[in-house]
Enzyme design. Structure first.
Site, mmCIF file in Angstrom:
data_model
loop_
_atom_site.group_PDB
_atom_site.id
_atom_site.type_symbol
_atom_site.label_atom_id
_atom_site.label_comp_id
_atom_site.label_asym_id
_atom_site.label_seq_id
_atom_site.Cartn_x
_atom_site.Cartn_y
_atom_site.Cartn_z
ATOM 1 N N CYS A 164 9.860 -9.246 -10.668
ATOM 2 C CA CYS A 164 9.164 -10.236 -11.914
ATOM 3 C C CYS A 164 8.252 -9.760 -12.515
ATOM 4 C CB CYS A 164 8.534 -10.684 -10.726
ATOM 5 S SG CYS A 164 9.645 -11.259 -9.015
ATOM 6 N N ASP A 165 7.177 -8.809 -12.934
ATOM 7 C CA ASP A 165 6.273 -8.199 -12.638
ATOM 8 C C ASP A 165 6.107 -6.719 -13.379
ATOM 9 O OD1 ASP A 165 5.242 -10.531 -11.839
ATOM 10 O OD2 ASP A 165 4.354 -9.634 -10.022
ATOM 11 N N CYS A 167 6.731 -8.120 -5.958
ATOM 12 C CA CYS A 167 8.205 -7.870 -6.821
ATOM 13 C C CYS A 167 8.110 -7.230 -7.844
ATOM 14 C CB CYS A 167 8.406 -9.634 -6.512
ATOM 15 S SG CYS A 167 9.601 -9.693 -7.326
#
Ligand code: NDP
Length: 319
Positions: free
Chosen positions: A139-140, A136
């Site tokens: 997200c990261d 992701c």
């Protein structure tokens, strides 16, 4: 088989499921939630969540799910650890079987089973999960700002994630297994016009390399020439698709060809009366914790409305 009857049954324990539970519980519907095989869902596999509104300092994904669970329980949600193994949506009320032994009879069902990111299946992928390997970018990606990364895949997700990462990282290596991309033309154009994205065509990942603690590079092979290359980098992002966890609903629920549940636009309603779908199981585009939570809320409100209408209908039948 034991039996119990509930007004609102929620299947899944990610942000969509817990948000549906919070709303349904606060509406006095005494929801019952079954967690599924991965309590807390996909967020428990990430480190810090920094893009969920309301957490200025970010929050650990697992902690966030514990908090959501507590919030759902505070208003009277009954949370059970168990995996739904089959359903019977052929009549009403609906029947849901948990762990192949408990049948739950439910007046309404909210499907919040989420999706699972696909992985290549390399042993080092698991070893370096969250230590450089992620599925992701949104997200990261932030953790890799100023660093060099790779993205594997050639669909819209890969295109979107590589352009997203190109804004944060010094360089993005896009690893494409064929000599063309599946992504829409406009997304491909965007990738090709981004100077710090290098596309490696006909290329497959052989091994993710690391020092035991974190990723340090990747070994790729050209599947036409057999030429191998070692690319030094710090982040390795998978964007080879997700699989919605919807298999057990297939006999009853309308889905697209990849298994995402079709809902009536602007609602969480499926084709089956009293069955609602929320979160990633019905969303192949956004797939964010906050959008999942939003649709979870919709599911609870739709279920509540359905139950009121059903009660009136039954009352009219009985009077
Ligand atoms: P897709 O299934 O569309 O694409 C997956 C990609 O991964 C394919 O290019 C495939 O390669 C590649 N792939 C699969 N397995 C491997 C493997 N083992 N090794 C290397 N590469 C592999 O998934 P997406 O997540 O990209 O998209 C899912 C859906 O969501 C699509 O309908 C997409 O349009 C949509 N979407 C829309 C967005 C938007 O509109 N903004 C953003 C993101 C997704 P190959 O092509 O060779 O099969």
């Amino acid at each position: 088989m034991t039996n119990e009857t509930v007004k609102v049954l929620i299947i899944g324990s990610g942000p969509a499921g817990y948000t549906a539970a919070i709303y349904a519980a606060r509406a006095g519907l005494k929801p019952v939630l079954y967690t599924g095989g991965q309590p807390g869902g996909q967020l428990t596999t990430t480190n810090d969540v920094e893009n969920f509104p309301g957490y200025p300092d970010g929050i650990n994904g697992s902690q966030m799910m514990i908090d959501l669970q507590k919030q759902a329980e505070r208003f009277g949600t009954r949370i059970n650890y168990g995996l739904v193994t089959s359903v019977d949506f052929s009549g009403w009320p609906h029947k849901v079987v948990v762990d192949e032994k408990t049948t739950v009879v439910a007046e309404s069902v909210i499907i919040a089973t989420g999706a699972t990111a696909k992985y290549l299946g390399l042993p080092t992928e698991e070893q370096y999960y969250n230590k450089g390997v992620s599925a992701c970018a949104v997200c990261d990606g932030y953790f890799y700002r100023g660093k060099e990364v790779a993205v594997v895949g050639a669909g819209d997700s890969a295109a979107e994630e590589s352009t997203y990462l190109a804004n944060l990282c010094t360089k993005v290596h896009l690893i494409v297994r064929r000599d063309e991309m599946r992504a829409s033309k406009i997304m491909q154009q965007r990738v090709k016009n981004t100077p710090n994205i290098e596309i490696h065509w006909n290329t497959e990942t052989e091994e993710i390399l690391g020092n035991g603690n974190e990723v340090t590079g990747v070994r790729v092979v050209n599947n036409k020439t057999g030429e191998k290359k070692h690319i030094p980098l710090q982040g390795f992002f998978l964007a080879i698709g997700h699989k919605p966890n919807t298999e057990i609903f297939k006999p009853y629920i309308d889905m697209d060809e990849t298994g995402y549940i079709n809902v009536k636009p602007g609602t969480s309603k499926t084709n089956v009366e009293g069955v609602f779908a929320v979160g990633d199981a019905a969303d192949k585009v956004y797939r964010q914790a906050v959008t999942a939570a939003g649709t979870g809320c919709m599911g609870a409100l739709d279920a509540e409305k359905f139950l009121v209408a059903k009660e009136m209908e039954m009352g009219m039948v009985h009077s």
